[in-house]
Design a protein around this motif. Structure first.
Motif, mmCIF file in Angstrom:
data_model
loop_
_atom_site.group_PDB
_atom_site.id
_atom_site.type_symbol
_atom_site.label_atom_id
_atom_site.label_comp_id
_atom_site.label_asym_id
_atom_site.label_seq_id
_atom_site.Cartn_x
_atom_site.Cartn_y
_atom_site.Cartn_z
ATOM 1 N N UNK A 1287 0.877 -1.184 0.000
ATOM 2 C CA UNK A 1287 0.000 0.000 0.000
ATOM 3 C C UNK A 1287 0.908 1.226 0.000
ATOM 4 N N UNK A 1288 0.667 2.167 -0.910
ATOM 5 C CA UNK A 1288 1.512 3.359 -0.906
ATOM 6 C C UNK A 1288 0.690 4.601 -1.207
ATOM 7 N N UNK A 1289 1.331 5.738 -1.142
ATOM 8 C CA UNK A 1289 0.648 7.022 -1.357
ATOM 9 C C UNK A 1289 1.450 8.100 -0.658
ATOM 10 N N UNK A 1290 1.150 9.332 -0.999
ATOM 11 C CA UNK A 1290 1.890 10.426 -0.374
ATOM 12 C C UNK A 1290 1.509 10.563 1.106
ATOM 13 N N UNK A 1291 2.279 11.369 1.837
ATOM 14 C CA UNK A 1291 1.999 11.577 3.267
ATOM 15 C C UNK A 1291 0.573 12.093 3.453
ATOM 16 N N UNK A 1298 -5.805 2.855 7.050
ATOM 17 C CA UNK A 1298 -6.333 1.562 6.609
ATOM 18 C C UNK A 1298 -5.821 0.450 7.531
ATOM 19 N N UNK A 1299 -4.530 0.559 7.923
ATOM 20 C CA UNK A 1299 -3.990 -0.496 8.800
ATOM 21 C C UNK A 1299 -4.735 -0.488 10.133
ATOM 22 N N UNK A 1446 2.609 -1.506 4.349
ATOM 23 C CA UNK A 1446 2.395 -0.086 4.077
ATOM 24 C C UNK A 1446 3.783 0.498 3.890
ATOM 25 N N UNK A 1447 4.068 0.985 2.683
ATOM 26 C CA UNK A 1447 5.448 1.306 2.341
ATOM 27 C C UNK A 1447 5.722 2.788 2.471
ATOM 28 N N UNK A 1448 6.878 3.099 3.107
ATOM 29 C CA UNK A 1448 7.289 4.499 3.079
ATOM 30 C C UNK A 1448 8.270 4.671 1.938
ATOM 31 N N UNK A 1449 8.861 3.550 1.454
ATOM 32 C CA UNK A 1449 9.723 3.566 0.277
ATOM 33 C C UNK A 1449 9.037 2.744 -0.796
ATOM 34 N N UNK A 1450 8.732 3.371 -1.902
ATOM 35 C CA UNK A 1450 8.002 2.650 -2.955
ATOM 36 C C UNK A 1450 8.860 1.495 -3.467
ATOM 37 N N UNK A 1459 -0.693 -3.934 -5.611
ATOM 38 C CA UNK A 1459 -0.334 -2.634 -5.011
ATOM 39 C C UNK A 1459 -1.594 -1.785 -4.966
ATOM 40 N N UNK A 1460 -1.895 -1.222 -3.755
ATOM 41 C CA UNK A 1460 -3.027 -0.291 -3.637
ATOM 42 C C UNK A 1460 -2.437 1.107 -3.473
ATOM 43 N N UNK A 1461 -2.788 1.992 -4.388
ATOM 44 C CA UNK A 1461 -2.239 3.356 -4.329
ATOM 45 C C UNK A 1461 -3.342 4.306 -3.853
ATOM 46 N N UNK A 1462 -3.047 5.040 -2.768
ATOM 47 C CA UNK A 1462 -4.046 5.957 -2.188
ATOM 48 C C UNK A 1462 -3.683 7.412 -2.455
ATOM 49 N N UNK A 1463 -4.718 8.209 -2.584
ATOM 50 C CA UNK A 1463 -4.492 9.651 -2.672
ATOM 51 C C UNK A 1463 -5.675 10.337 -1.992
ATOM 52 N N UNK A 1464 -5.408 11.145 -0.960
ATOM 53 C CA UNK A 1464 -6.449 11.872 -0.198
ATOM 54 C C UNK A 1464 -7.589 10.970 0.252
ATOM 55 N N UNK A 1465 -7.257 9.768 0.741
ATOM 56 C CA UNK A 1465 -8.280 8.892 1.306
ATOM 57 C C UNK A 1465 -9.055 8.094 0.283
ATOM 58 N N UNK A 1466 -8.687 8.214 -0.996
ATOM 59 C CA UNK A 1466 -9.414 7.462 -2.043
ATOM 60 C C UNK A 1466 -8.443 6.468 -2.676
ATOM 61 N N UNK A 1467 -8.915 5.238 -2.910
ATOM 62 C CA UNK A 1467 -8.076 4.239 -3.579
ATOM 63 C C UNK A 1467 -8.091 4.560 -5.069
ATOM 64 N N UNK A 1468 -6.926 4.989 -5.620
ATOM 65 C CA UNK A 1468 -6.935 5.426 -7.029
ATOM 66 C C UNK A 1468 -6.438 4.354 -7.989
#
Length: 1492
Positions: A1287-1291, A1298-1299, A1446-1450, A1459-1468
């Motif tokens: 799971x990744x995405x910006x801060x 989600x975790x 949940x990755x801090x390093x892609x 891979x689940x990519x999140x942006x502003x609370x939405x799974x994109x």
């Protein structure tokens, strides 16, 4: 002098007036000339007092002429009167002659005083009168503590406190309002006084002899102590006037001898009756007035004595603190580093030892006043009752050692309790710090039980403490009863006639007086012993080693290097040690070129930091010298701008004027408790441009932006906790900002990542410092920066290996250069790895952001605001605030009592009422018994004995005296003994009831608080600062445990004593009730005003104490930095300001207590006077209840009221302050708990669930709080059993949320997560969380064994644990530890590296054989090697389990199956890693490209 004479004059006029009235009564008709002149004289003397006051305040001395004329006329008239008396042979045997003679002397003295004033000040007849300026302190408007400057009357009654205490009712007292202290009371003045007394003892013959602290204290503060002791003696002697006057009043009411007056009328001269002194003192009305005056004077002297000792004690504490601080600044560094002097010891000296000495000084007049009081009391008892009194006194004296024994036991138990509560606090802190992990693993209850277990031990010692306290209270209450019982029973057997009422009640009052010193004596002795120990510790500290004299830093060398560079400093043949005679540095020969960058390199522990400290003069030089060149005057360093004081120019400061100040950043970062800006400017003037440049050079701006108040946010011990890197950069910024020529940086890159190190090197050191042509000495491990160095010093094993430029070393020592090159290559590889990673700094900032992100809706909740929460409407007008502040918190009191249990409350109330009723019954019975004897012994024809109070007394037949007496004794004695026994038993029950009520309340409140907080939702911990929660468990719990029960006991006892006394007086003389109304009103207002002011001053005292203690520990930690910067003077100044502020608050608090006591004591005296007058009048006018014994009873009770009235108010005020702790604990008890139940029963969940690890997320919406916006919106996903998902995405995109949702830690308000066919929201939380595993970003370990950390539930075998450790590659390391699995882990796992801690967390996740593992940024805070181990283990050991990373390093999830990519609370985006990478425009590709 003038004030004292005038008060004496007033007293003589009162005597003259009394004598006149009594004489005219004896003569039967009114002779106005006997008492009117005395009355007029009294009014004139009172007017003169007011007159003085106004002359003194308005400074207008010409008015004194009028007074002078009055004194002259009065002197002449009284002299003529005296001469006439002598002419008619009226002599000293007559009272009026003595009074007139005294008046002549007093008027003469007053006249002499005025003549002297006119002569000295050159007033009236002189042409140039002397100008008198008011004291300097009064010209300073900041000084509000006026005690030393007001007149005697205001001093005695604390009238000058009125504006402050009454003003507090309108608005709270703040620091501004209490202002500064007068100069004579400031810490600096007292420090100089004590220091002179201390230093004077050093003699030339024996300079090393340790001066005595006791002698210094006596020389500096002996005088006020002697004054206080004088006041104390006067008060104690006047205290005996009470019992004697009571005895006199009762005695003379008994003897209605009407004939005496008829015989005496013959003694008249000039047709006027002259009486003798004894005759006047046989008049009960005169005795009543005398009793009143004696009480007023006694209380005034007693309060004056208290005040003087407290002021002296505070002055002594201020002086000692300054002395300790001065010593700290000169302590040798080796003392601190070798552990001879720990921070804890220094803190104890400041917080405990100085306070012990202050308290000893408060109590020391008692040491010599009490024995005198006891001896006097025993003599008077013997005079009244003969031998039987000595039996009673011996009961009191014999039980005194028992009191002492109990007191020492109490002290020991308290120590034991303290150890347990420290242990409990440590465990509670651990729980709160690791609360997230505990909830995720469902271990709350295990850890909760752990704390409860420690609390159990604490409660056991608290129970012992409560028992000893109640024994102490019991002794205090029961001793007087036992003494009275022993005395009267013995008296009955020794002397068949028995005591008269007058003797009995005087003896009763004397026993009450005797008990107090004996009860206090044990306390005083205990404090004296503690003071001896404290002085011992202080003198050891003051004798400890000091730092060497560093005047060599001013040496005037200007040696040049071969290349023509100017030298700033050099060391020749230096050998240095840390004081244990082992050489740390040997054979040091180095040179530091001016205006250049010098780098010091070498392996860990080779003495690089020691070299810097040796150059700063912190080490002991065994051999060789350190030279510093003098700077040109134009470059003189900026100095701390505040001087310590003009009066103290120690050699320390003289040196600092011409020695270079060094900007030094230590290896271990050191921050002040101050704002970020104050930490960086560090006392230098603020220059905006320079400040901005420094902040940019240290890349602090992004961190400052995250802080709630930017660079005005408090950091340090009491402020916000920053990470290591952030602290280090602030310290480097401080060194850069200072305008000094020399900058020493000790390994500034150690806690920084590569980006920041580079930026700091380029912008800060090379650009900012080199542009300023400053000399920089940099210790570092980062060899890649050597190319920038102008001069290099290479060290090995405590000596210099090489010195020169990089080129020199390359040519002369190729081997060393090659070694460096290989190391540089290795560092470059690390650098590449570091650049791929999300940098450590970004993580630190993320942690800081997380600490604040969730506080928006509730962000202002702080302790202060809790106070206001319960107020429904916050009107800001005065009346409501006043009301709120003067109301007693009944609701909270009830809440406290009810947590103690209803049975205990009932027992406490009923036993207290019974006890006081029995005590009254004992005294009442004594009154009846002694009156019957008095009546019998007068004559058989007298009135019927008053034991039968019925109006129909004609039926009573009077038996012959002796046989009647014996019969009556056999009737009175057994009842008296029975009542005393009951009283003693009830004393025992009540003392136990109160203490154990308190204990049971404390037990319940802590248990409920712990359970509430541990089961609170995680959101509660995000919103509430950790410090605030810990405060409930530390300070507030301590108040509930140990402070409320004794206060409650004291309050109930003193209140019931006062009420029973007033009840007794009112029942004997109902007329007393009329006078009671105005007294009650006065009392109500006094307590109302005092309580509000006392609470404010108490808060001020507490709030000013903390900064003072912190300043001491801060200074001790940052000694090297302060000395390098040469900022000692500024820090001393700050310490003096903090000490004075705290002392001001404390002095005002003690003056407020005196204000209250003087007023309540005067009220008590008025009660005694009204009771006496009412009894005398009712007796004279034949009131039916006028039994002589009862009059004695009433007066004895009236005397006790004076002692207890002020305790009622003070205990009420204390209880109010202490109840705030209950209120704060209560506010946490209303916290919502998580819903642990769930709609399914745990028995319905299969044993092996989740067996496959299949996760379905359906339309999931999550928020942290119903008040906040959702953090995840309509997320749907499907994870197959055994799949590895990234799971990744910006801060801030919602990854971590989600975790938390998998564990039902957040509010899932829409949608659901189904794991292996069960909706997790229906499961009991315990079941859900105990079946899943998680590894968090921050590794959390608890103190205990390794076994406990891996498996706190104790469900696994050792083999399983070793297997887990083997998988985490820790097996060999743990085997090597002593104890293996039982090896101890220190608090927070500090004895393991961060990487090892994270591997332990991995082992812990493996021990729990769950088919689903969630890794929340688990590799964020560990190095590359550990991360590789972790990734490998996850791939092999967890190959059959579902792993969500949940990755801090892609880069770590490029190979993931999904891979689940999140942006502003939405799974994109959702697909496998390689597929997403293949899509150029995907967010995942963008993240990989930017390495976010």
């Amino acid at each position: 002098m003038r004030w004292i004479l005038t008060f004496l004059l007033l007293f003589v006029h009162v005597c003259e007036f009394a004598e006149g009235i009594v004489s005219s009564k004896v003569m039967g008709n009114n002779h106005l000339h006997l008492f009117m002149p005395a009355f007029m004289g009294f009014i004139a003397a009172t007017t003169s007092v007011v007159y003085y006051h106004n002359i003194e305040t308005s400074n207008f001395p010409k008015l004194l002429l009028v007074l002078f004329i009055y004194w002259v006329l009065a002197f002449i008239t009284k002299s003529i009167k005296l001469w006439k008396f002598a002419e008619f042979s009226v002599g000293p045997q007559h009272l009026r002659f003595c009074i007139t003679a005294l008046l002549v002397v007093l008027y003469g003295l007053l006249m002499a005083v005025e003549i002297n004033v006119i002569r000295v000040r050159k007033y009236v007849f002189f042409t140039s009168p002397q100008k008198v300026k008011p004291p300097e302190d009064l010209q300073d408007l900041g000084v509000r503590f006026l005690q030393p400057f007001v007149n005697l009357l205001s001093k005695a009654t604390y009238w000058w406190m009125n504006p402050l205490i009454i003003g507090a009712h309108k608005r709270p007292i703040e620091l501004k309002k209490i202002g500064k202290l007068p100069k004579a009371m400031r810490a600096l003045t007292n420090y100089l006084r004590l220091k002179d007394a201390y230093e004077d003892q050093r003699t030339a013959e024996d300079p090393d002899q340790a001066p005595s602290i006791w002698r210094s204290m006596y020389r500096a503060f002996g005088r006020p102590i002697l004054l206080s002791s004088t006041f104390r003696y006067l008060a104690d002697l006047l205290g005996f006037a009470g019992p004697l006057c009571i005895s006199g009043i009762v005695k003379y009411l008994e003897e209605k001898d009407k004939d005496a007056s008829a015989d005496k009328i013959k003694e008249t001269y000039l047709g006027v009756y002259f009486m003798s002194t004894t005759e006047l003192l046989q008049n009960s009305s005169v005795l009543a007035v005398l009793l009143f005056l004696a009480l007023i004077l006694q209380r005034t002297f007693l309060q004056a004595s208290y005040y003087v000792t407290i002021e002296t004690g505070i002055n002594l504490r201020g002086a000692l603190l300054a002395m300790i601080y001065n010593k700290i600044l000169r302590l040798s560094t080796s003392n601190m580093s070798m552990g001879d002097m720990t921070l804890g010891q220094i803190n104890n000296l400041v917080a405990i030892e100085t306070n012990q000495l202050m308290w000893f000084l408060f109590l020391c007049p008692n040491l010599w006043a009490m024995p005198v009081q006891i001896v006097m009391g025993v003599i008077l008892l013997y005079y009244l009752l003969g031998w039987s009194a000595l039996i009673g006194a011996s009961v009191i004296v014999l039980l005194a050692p028992v009191q002492y024994l109990i007191a020492t036991k109490l002290a020991d138990t308290q120590k034991c309790t303290l150890e347990h509560s420290t242990d409990r606090l440590k465990k509670t802190t651990e729980i709160l710090k690791g609360i997230k992990l505990l909830k995720l693993y469902a271990w709350e209850d295990i850890f909760c039980d752990n704390v409860e277990q420690t609390r159990g031990k604490e409660l056991t010692s608290l129970r012992t403490f409560a028992f000893y306290t109640s024994m102490s209270i019991f002794m205090n209450a029961a001793i007087p009863i036992a003494a009275v019982l022993a005395t009267f029973v013995t008296h009955h057997f020794l002397d068949k006639t028995g005591p008269t009422s007058s003797e009995a009640f005087a003896a009763l009052a004397l026993f009450h007086i005797l008990v107090t010193p004996l009860f206090l004596l044990s306390t005083v002795v205990r404090f004296a012993v503690k003071a001896l120990v404290s002085v011992q510790k202080l003198s050891e500290f003051l004798q400890s080693d000091e730092i060497g004299d560093d005047s060599w830093r001013n040496g005037d060398i200007s040696v040049s290097l071969d290349s023509g560079k100017k030298l700033l400093g050099m060391v020749s043949n230096g050998s240095f040690t840390w004081g244990n005679n082992l050489l740390t540095l040997s054979d040091i020969n180095i040179r530091i070129p001016t205006g250049q960058l010098t780098m010091v390199v070498g392996q860990v522990g080779c003495g690089k930091s020691s070299l810097l400290l040796a150059m700063l003069g912190e080490m002991q030089a065994i051999d060789g010298r350190v030279f510093w060149s003098k700077l040109p005057d134009c470059e003189m360093v900026h100095e701390g701008n505040v001087s310590w004081s003009e009066t103290e120019q120690s050699e320390d400061d003289v040196r600092s004027k011409n020695r270079n100040s060094v900007a030094y950043a230590a290896q271990k970062s050191w921050l002040l408790n101050a704002t970020v800006e104050e930490n960086i400017t560090f006392g230098s003037p603020f220059n905006k441009q320079r400040y901005k440049a420094v902040i940019d050079a240290c890349s602090l701006q992004p961190d400052i932006d995250l802080l709630p108040f930017g660079d005005q946010t408090e950091i340090g011990e009491r402020g916000i906790n920053l990470s290591g890197g952030q602290r280090q950069r602030i310290c480097v910024a401080r060194a850069l900002y200072q305008n000094t020529n020399i900058v020493f940086l000790d390994d500034p890159f150690s806690a920084l990542d590569i980006h920041l190190s580079d930026h700091l090197m380029q912008e800060g050191i090379l650009k900012f410092l080199q542009d300023d042509k400053r000399t920089v000495v940099l210790v570092t491990h980062k060899l890649q920066y050597l190319i920038h160095a102008d001069w290099i010093i290479a060290m090995k094993d405590g000596s210099v290996l090489r010195e020169g430029t990089l080129k020199d070393i390359q040519t002369h020592d190729t081997e060393l250069y090659d070694h460096w090159k290989t190391l540089m290559n290795r560092q470059d590889q690390e650098l590449e790895k570091d650049i791929q990673q999300d940098s450590q700094t970004t993580l630190e900032r993320k942690t800081l952001r997380r600490a604040f992100y969730s506080r928006e809706p509730k962000n202002q909740i702080d302790d202060e605001d809790e106070e206001e929460e319960e107020e429904e409407e916050d009107d800001d007008n005065f009346s409501t605030t006043t009301n709120r502040r003067s109301k007693i918190p009944w609701k909270v009191c009830w809440c406290y009592l009810s947590s103690g249990g209803f049975f205990m409350v009932f027992l406490m109330v009923s036993s207290n009422f019974l006890k006081h009723s029995v005590i009254v019954a004992i005294d009442y019975w004594l009154a009846l018994w002694t009156s019957s004897k008095t009546n019998e012994s007068l004559n058989s024809g007298s009135d019927a004995f008053v034991g039968n109070i019925s109006a129909d007394s004609s039926n009573t037949t009077i038996p012959p005296p002796v046989s009647g007496m014996a019969e009556k004794d056999s009737y009175y004695l057994p009842v008296f003994i029975a009542l005393c026994a009951a009283g003693i038993t009830l004393c025992f029950i009540t003392s136990l009831a109160v203490e154990f009520l308190g204990l049971s309340a404390a037990t319940n409140l802590h248990h409920n608080l712990l359970n509430k907080i541990i089961h609170a939702p995680i959101r509660f911990f995000d919103v509430t600062p950790l410090g605030q929660i810990l405060n409930r468990f530390s300070a507030d719990t301590n108040i509930i445990d140990q402070h409320i029960p004794p206060t409650l006991e004291s309050l109930t006892r003193s209140t019931l004593l006062c009420l029973s006394a007033i009840g007794v007086i009112a029942s004997i003389t109902p007329t007393f009730l009329i006078a009671l109304v105005p007294l009650a009103v006065a009392f109500y207002f006094i307590q109302k005003y005092f309580r509000v002011a006392s609470k404010d001053l108490q808060d001020l005292d507490d709030s000013t104490q903390l900064p003072l203690l912190c300043h001491f520990s801060e200074t001790a930690e940052g000694l090297t930095t302060i000395r390098a910067f040469r900022h000692e003077a500024r820090f001393k100044q700050r310490m003096l300001e903090l000490t004075d502020t705290n002392n001001t608050a404390y002095l005002f608090l003690s003056a407020a207590n005196r204000w209250l006591e003087v007023r309540t004591d005067y009220l008590g005296a008025v009660i005694v006077l009204t009771a006496a007058v009412a009894s005398i009048l009712s007796f004279q006018y034949g009131y039916p209840l006028a039994n002589v014994g009862l009059v004695g009873l009433g007066l004895t009770y009236a005397l006790t009221v004076t002692n207890y009235l002020n305790w009622v108010v003070r205990n009420l005020a204390d209880l109010e302050v202490q109840m705030a702790a209950v209120k704060k604990v209560n506010s946490f008890l209303s916290t919502e708990s998580e819903n642990y139940e769930g709609s399914m029963d745990s028995s319905q969940v299969p044993e092996n669930w989740p067996h496959d690890g299949e996760i379905k997320i359906h339309d999931l919406c999550v928020r942290y709080d119903p008040m906040l916006k959702p953090v995840l919106k309509h997320v749907s996903a499907y994870i197959k059993p055994g799949q590895k998902v990234g799971i990744c995405g910006r801060t801030g995109s919602g990854k971590s949320s989600l975790s938390l949702a998998f564990f039902n830690m957040v509010d899932i308000f829409e949608g659901k997560i189904v794991i292996d066919g069960i909706d997790i929201c229906k499961l009991p939380l315990q079941t859900l969380r105990s079946r899943l595993s998680i590894i968090l970003q921050d590794p959390v370990l608890f103190s205990g064994s390794i076994r406990f950390n891996l498996d706190p539930e104790r469900t696994c075998t050792d083999d399983r644990l070793w297997e887990a450790l083997e998988i985490a590659q820790l097996k060999n390391m743990v085997k090597a530890l002593p104890g293996g699995l039982d090896a101890m882990v220190t608090e927070g796992g500090e004895n393991f590296s961060v990487g090892q801690r994270q591997l332990f967390c991995l082992a812990r996740a493996f021990v729990r054989k769950s088919s689903i593992l969630i890794m929340d940024e688990a590799t964020a805070s560990i190095d590359m090697a550990t991360e590789n181990i972790l990734q490998k283990v996850v791939m092999t050991a967890f190959s059959d389990r579902t792993v969500v990373t949940i990755a801090h390093l892609v880069s770590s999830i490029l190979e993931a199956e999904q891979v689940l990519v999140f942006s502003s609370g939405i799974l994109v985006e959702s697909d496998s890693g390689p597929n997403l990478l293949a899509q150029e425009e995907s967010l995942f590709s963008a993240l990989v490209r930017t390495h976010k």
